[in-house]
Design a protein around this motif. Structure first.
Motif, PDB file in Angstrom:
ATOM      1  N   ALA A 150       3.567 -12.246  42.472  1.00 36.74           N
ATOM      2  CA  ALA A 150       4.559 -11.521  43.255  1.00 36.74           C
ATOM      3  C   ALA A 150       5.346 -12.890  43.881  1.00 36.74           C
ATOM      4  CB  ALA A 150       4.058 -10.603  44.350  1.00 36.74           C
ATOM      5  N   PRO A 151       5.891 -13.564  43.203  1.00 36.37           N
ATOM      6  CA  PRO A 151       6.862 -14.676  44.055  1.00 36.37           C
ATOM      7  C   PRO A 151       7.900 -14.376  44.620  1.00 36.37           C
ATOM      8  CG  PRO A 151       7.470 -14.197  41.473  1.00 36.37           C
ATOM      9  CD  PRO A 151       6.328 -13.322  41.970  1.00 36.37           C
ATOM     10  N   GLU A 152       8.241 -14.995  45.817  1.00 36.44           N
ATOM     11  CA  GLU A 152       9.280 -14.732  46.692  1.00 36.44           C
ATOM     12  C   GLU A 152      10.789 -15.298  46.024  1.00 36.44           C
ATOM     13  OE1 GLU A 152       8.206 -16.866  50.154  1.00 36.44           O
ATOM     14  OE2 GLU A 152       6.312 -15.523  50.484  1.00 36.44           O
ATOM     15  N   LEU A 153      11.349 -14.151  45.324  1.00 34.65           N
ATOM     16  CA  LEU A 153      12.594 -14.815  44.582  1.00 34.65           C
ATOM     17  C   LEU A 153      13.758 -13.874  45.257  1.00 34.65           C
ATOM     18  CD1 LEU A 153      11.481 -14.656  40.774  1.00 34.65           C
ATOM     19  CD2 LEU A 153      11.509 -16.649  42.366  1.00 34.65           C
ATOM     20  N   LYS A 154      14.798 -14.411  45.256  1.00 39.92           N
ATOM     21  CA  LYS A 154      16.101 -13.892  45.663  1.00 39.92           C
ATOM     22  C   LYS A 154      17.251 -14.195  45.028  1.00 39.92           C
ATOM     23  CE  LYS A 154      17.857 -14.924  49.887  1.00 39.92           C
ATOM     24  NZ  LYS A 154      19.246 -15.581  49.606  1.00 39.92           N
ATOM     25  N   VAL A 155      18.459 -13.882  45.022  1.00 39.25           N
ATOM     26  CA  VAL A 155      19.774 -14.074  44.506  1.00 39.25           C
ATOM     27  C   VAL A 155      20.255 -14.868  45.637  1.00 39.25           C
ATOM     28  CG1 VAL A 155      22.044 -13.507  43.861  1.00 39.25           C
ATOM     29  CG2 VAL A 155      19.936 -11.952  43.350  1.00 39.25           C
ATOM     30  N   SER A 156      20.762 -16.145  45.077  1.00 43.32           N
ATOM     31  CA  SER A 156      21.473 -17.365  46.018  1.00 43.32           C
ATOM     32  C   SER A 156      22.406 -16.626  46.684  1.00 43.32           C
ATOM     33  CB  SER A 156      21.960 -18.193  45.151  1.00 43.32           C
ATOM     34  OG  SER A 156      22.699 -19.364  45.833  1.00 43.32           O
ATOM     35  N   ARG A 157      22.687 -17.005  48.143  1.00 45.23           N
ATOM     36  CA  ARG A 157      23.496 -16.450  48.940  1.00 45.23           C
ATOM     37  C   ARG A 157      24.964 -17.378  48.722  1.00 45.23           C
ATOM     38  NH1 ARG A 157      24.741 -14.082  53.624  1.00 45.23           N
ATOM     39  NH2 ARG A 157      22.706 -13.298  53.964  1.00 45.23           N
ATOM     40  N   SER A 158      24.944 -18.387  48.241  1.00 43.61           N
ATOM     41  CA  SER A 158      26.168 -19.314  48.059  1.00 43.61           C
ATOM     42  C   SER A 158      26.717 -18.770  46.653  1.00 43.61           C
ATOM     43  CB  SER A 158      25.829 -20.820  47.682  1.00 43.61           C
ATOM     44  OG  SER A 158      24.988 -20.902  46.684  1.00 43.61           O
ATOM     45  N   TYR A 159      26.134 -18.096  45.873  1.00 42.88           N
ATOM     46  CA  TYR A 159      26.673 -17.562  44.379  1.00 42.88           C
ATOM     47  C   TYR A 159      27.274 -16.034  45.128  1.00 42.88           C
ATOM     48  CZ  TYR A 159      25.695 -20.932  40.889  1.00 42.88           C
ATOM     49  OH  TYR A 159      25.612 -21.977  40.028  1.00 42.88           O
ATOM     50  N   GLN A 160      26.706 -15.447  45.905  1.00 41.08           N
ATOM     51  CA  GLN A 160      27.282 -14.371  46.450  1.00 41.08           C
ATOM     52  C   GLN A 160      28.596 -14.515  47.166  1.00 41.08           C
ATOM     53  OE1 GLN A 160      24.020 -12.678  48.895  1.00 41.08           O
ATOM     54  NE2 GLN A 160      22.858 -12.113  47.248  1.00 41.08           N
ATOM     55  N   GLU A 161      28.695 -15.456  48.026  1.00 45.26           N
ATOM     56  CA  GLU A 161      29.896 -15.770  48.687  1.00 45.26           C
ATOM     57  C   GLU A 161      30.961 -16.208  47.866  1.00 45.26           C
ATOM     58  OE1 GLU A 161      28.695 -18.823  51.419  1.00 45.26           O
ATOM     59  OE2 GLU A 161      27.497 -17.419  52.771  1.00 45.26           O
ATOM     60  N   MET A 162      30.662 -16.640  46.715  1.00 41.29           N
ATOM     61  CA  MET A 162      31.749 -16.874  45.564  1.00 41.29           C
ATOM     62  C   MET A 162      32.597 -15.585  45.241  1.00 41.29           C
ATOM     63  SD  MET A 162      30.286 -19.779  43.026  1.00 41.29           S
ATOM     64  CE  MET A 162      29.416 -21.216  43.591  1.00 41.29           C
ATOM     65  N   PHE A 163      31.865 -14.552  45.243  1.00 40.01           N
ATOM     66  CA  PHE A 163      32.471 -13.271  44.930  1.00 40.01           C
ATOM     67  C   PHE A 163      33.451 -12.769  45.940  1.00 40.01           C
ATOM     68  CE2 PHE A 163      29.264 -12.702  41.630  1.00 40.01           C
ATOM     69  CZ  PHE A 163      30.129 -12.067  40.575  1.00 40.01           C
ATOM     70  N   GLN A 164      32.783 -13.088  47.288  1.00 38.05           N
ATOM     71  CA  GLN A 164      33.817 -12.691  48.331  1.00 38.05           C
ATOM     72  C   GLN A 164      35.061 -13.610  48.381  1.00 38.05           C
ATOM     73  OE1 GLN A 164      30.825 -13.607  51.722  1.00 38.05           O
ATOM     74  NE2 GLN A 164      30.805 -11.442  51.977  1.00 38.05           N
ATOM     75  N   HIS A 165      34.952 -14.713  47.887  1.00 37.25           N
ATOM     76  CA  HIS A 165      36.084 -15.417  48.057  1.00 37.25           C
ATOM     77  C   HIS A 165      37.138 -15.006  46.805  1.00 37.25           C
ATOM     78  CE1 HIS A 165      38.740 -19.120  47.700  1.00 37.25           C
ATOM     79  NE2 HIS A 165      38.514 -19.321  46.572  1.00 37.25           N
ATOM     80  N   TYR A 166      36.378 -14.703  45.781  1.00 40.43           N
ATOM     81  CA  TYR A 166      37.128 -13.969  44.493  1.00 40.43           C
ATOM     82  C   TYR A 166      37.805 -12.881  45.031  1.00 40.43           C
ATOM     83  CZ  TYR A 166      38.123 -11.899  40.115  1.00 40.43           C
ATOM     84  OH  TYR A 166      39.004 -11.429  39.228  1.00 40.43           O
ATOM     85  N   ASP A 167      37.141 -11.852  45.640  1.00 38.46           N
ATOM     86  CA  ASP A 167      37.669 -10.714  46.046  1.00 38.46           C
ATOM     87  C   ASP A 167      38.984 -10.893  47.030  1.00 38.46           C
ATOM     88  OD1 ASP A 167      37.824  -7.933  46.177  1.00 38.46           O
ATOM     89  OD2 ASP A 167      36.916  -7.832  48.191  1.00 38.46           O
TER      90      ASP A 167
END
Length: 491
Positions: free
Chosen positions: A300-317
């Protein structure tokens, strides 16, 4: 003659994601960490919380229902401009895929990596011994070539003539066969004893001749290896007693002396490094008659999606103009985010499949996990578990073939709990594991001077109520790596 025709076919094909999940499912815990590291290196949108320091407060990572966002390989992905940015702005908390099993998983001591002792390899040890000898440059080159030509078990299987050719062509050293022979004898004086031998007979003789030559047992052991090795390996002890004019007590001492020798001297320094490290995937504990199943926390590794990559979508929107280059960049980011989310969901699905399968096995073999007695193992095939959990037989097979469970009675491969059914004279079905246990017990207490043949073992089983053919007894004996009666004979 060329012609065209139209055909309709119904085919089943696995998607690339399904193929990757199948491979991920059969990976054992000991290899899962490597697989996750490979994914982290290939996908910058995936992060491991155990390797990064989170500066944001915990309330920014709300808990989420663990049953949400399961991967579906049939989901259609629309054009790039039609994606929903909110799908990528939800933070995956630690509790989603990490601490869900931590409360039942390994403690901190069990998570620590096992230290590996630093030691020189077999070839490095030989080279170090060669470096200490006062040799000419030519002899040193010959000795180095001989060491490099040894197999992993310490034997020299290349002819002397080939070694002289290798020296001439690769190192420009012109040597005679006699010179190589002389250096080979020097190598054969190195530790471990027996190294550099060209046959089993030579290997055993090298070791015996380094012992006390005045000992009469050593002298007779050398005689046996030199002239009667074939009779010795076939355990024709009667012939040896007559040929060497020895009684059984004397021959027993000679045989025991030979059995102490190492037939593969090269493996002596590599044993610890070649042993496979087994890390259990599951743990079963007995709590006053109630079995508790837990999954190894490394699954059960502690994995998550990168916040910086999520913020790229905000910038694109928010961008009013979307030129071609920006669209290509966002398409790349979207691809990486999709891959990261799929991998996280695949890890979660893997955990659920492992627990579901192991729980079904534990319930089926409940009596065994309570007592640890092989006689309590029920006949069980892959289909029995597949029907219970509603999954395909191949899925159960992939879980069982490479996963281990730790119990109070030892660590077992899941595959070992599956066995065929054998019907007794009373009509009751028992596991063939029970029959193997009985065979092992009778072979263990047999008279080693007159071991039990397969026919006798068959009669013993029939007397116990197991109607089994002799060829079946031979098959079970071979599966347990027990040799035939003649080779089990001892003095």
């Amino acid at each position: 003659m060329l012609k065209q025709n139209l055909q309709q076919k119904l085919l089943q094909k696995l998607s690339p994601q399904q193929i990757q999940f199948i491979k991920l499912l059969q990976v054992p815990t000991v290899s899962l960490d490597t697989r996750i590291k490979e994914e982290l290196e290939e996908n910058p949108a995936l992060e491991d919380l155990s390797l990064t320091n989170l500066n944001e407060p915990e309330e920014q990572y709300p808990d989420r229902d663990p049953d949400e966002d399961t991967y579906n390989s049939d989901d259609d992905q629309g054009p790039m401009d039609e994606f929903n940015i909110d799908d990528y702005l939800q933070d995956d908390s630690v509790n989603d895929y990490g601490s869900r099993y931590d409360q039942n998983g390994d403690d901190e001591d069990e998570r620590k990596e096992i230290p590996i002792a630093v030691q020189s390899s077999f070839f490095e040890s030989l080279q170090a011994q060669l470096d200490l000898l006062p040799l000419s440059d030519k002899d040193f080159s010959i000795g180095k070539q001989i060491i490099g030509s040894l197999d992993d078990d310490g034997y020299l299987r290349r002819p002397i003539m080939s070694l002289t050719d290798d020296l001439a062509f690769s190192q420009n050293v012109i040597a005679e066969d006699e010179e190589v022979e002389d250096m080979l004898k020097v190598i054969q004086s190195f530790d471990p004893p027996g190294v550099g031998a060209r046959s089993l007979q030579e290997c055993l003789l090298i070791q015996l001749r380094r012992k006390d030559a005045a000992d009469p047992i050593i002298k007779k052991a050398i005689l046996v290896v030199e002239n009667y090795l074939d009779e010795f390996t076939r355990k024709h002890y009667d012939k040896l007693e007559k040929s060497l004019n020895m009684n059984s007590m004397e021959l027993r001492g000679v045989v025991n002396e030979i059995l102490k020798l190492n037939p593969k001297p090269g493996d002596s320094n590599e044993v610890s490094t070649k042993q496979m490290q087994v890390i259990p995937d599951f743990h079963i504990k007995n709590n006053d008659g109630i079995l508790i199943l837990t999954l190894n926390s490394k699954n059960a590794p502690e994995l998550k999606v990168s916040r910086s990559y999520q913020e790229m979508f905000q910038h694109y929107d928010k961008a009013s103009q979307k030129d071609k280059k920006l669209k290509e960049a966002v398409q790349f980011v979207k691809q990486k985010l999709d891959s990261a989310k799929w991998f996280i969901d695949a890890i979660k699905q893997r955990q659920q499949t492992l627990l579901k399968t192991m729980n079904a096995i534990m319930q089926y073999q409940y009596d065994f996990f309570l007592t640890g007695d092989d006689k309590n193992l029920k006949p069980m095939i892959l289909k029995d578990i597949a029907d219970r959990i509603g999954m395909d037989i191949s899925t159960v097979s992939r879980v069982a073939n490479s996963k281990y469970v730790q119990t109070e009675f030892g660590t077992f491969l899941l595959k070992s709990f599956f066995s065929e059914a054998i019907q007794t004279e009373s009509g009751e079905e028992v596991s063939n594991k029970e029959v193997k246990k009985i065979l092992e017990e009778h072979i263990g207490k047999e008279d080693k001077r007159h071991p039990l043949a397969d026919e006798k073992l068959t009669d013993i089983l029939k007397e116990a109520g197991y109607n089994i053919a002799r060829r079946t007894v031979a098959k079970y004996r071979e599966q347990m790596n027990i040799p035939v009666a003649r080779l089990r004979k001892e003095l």
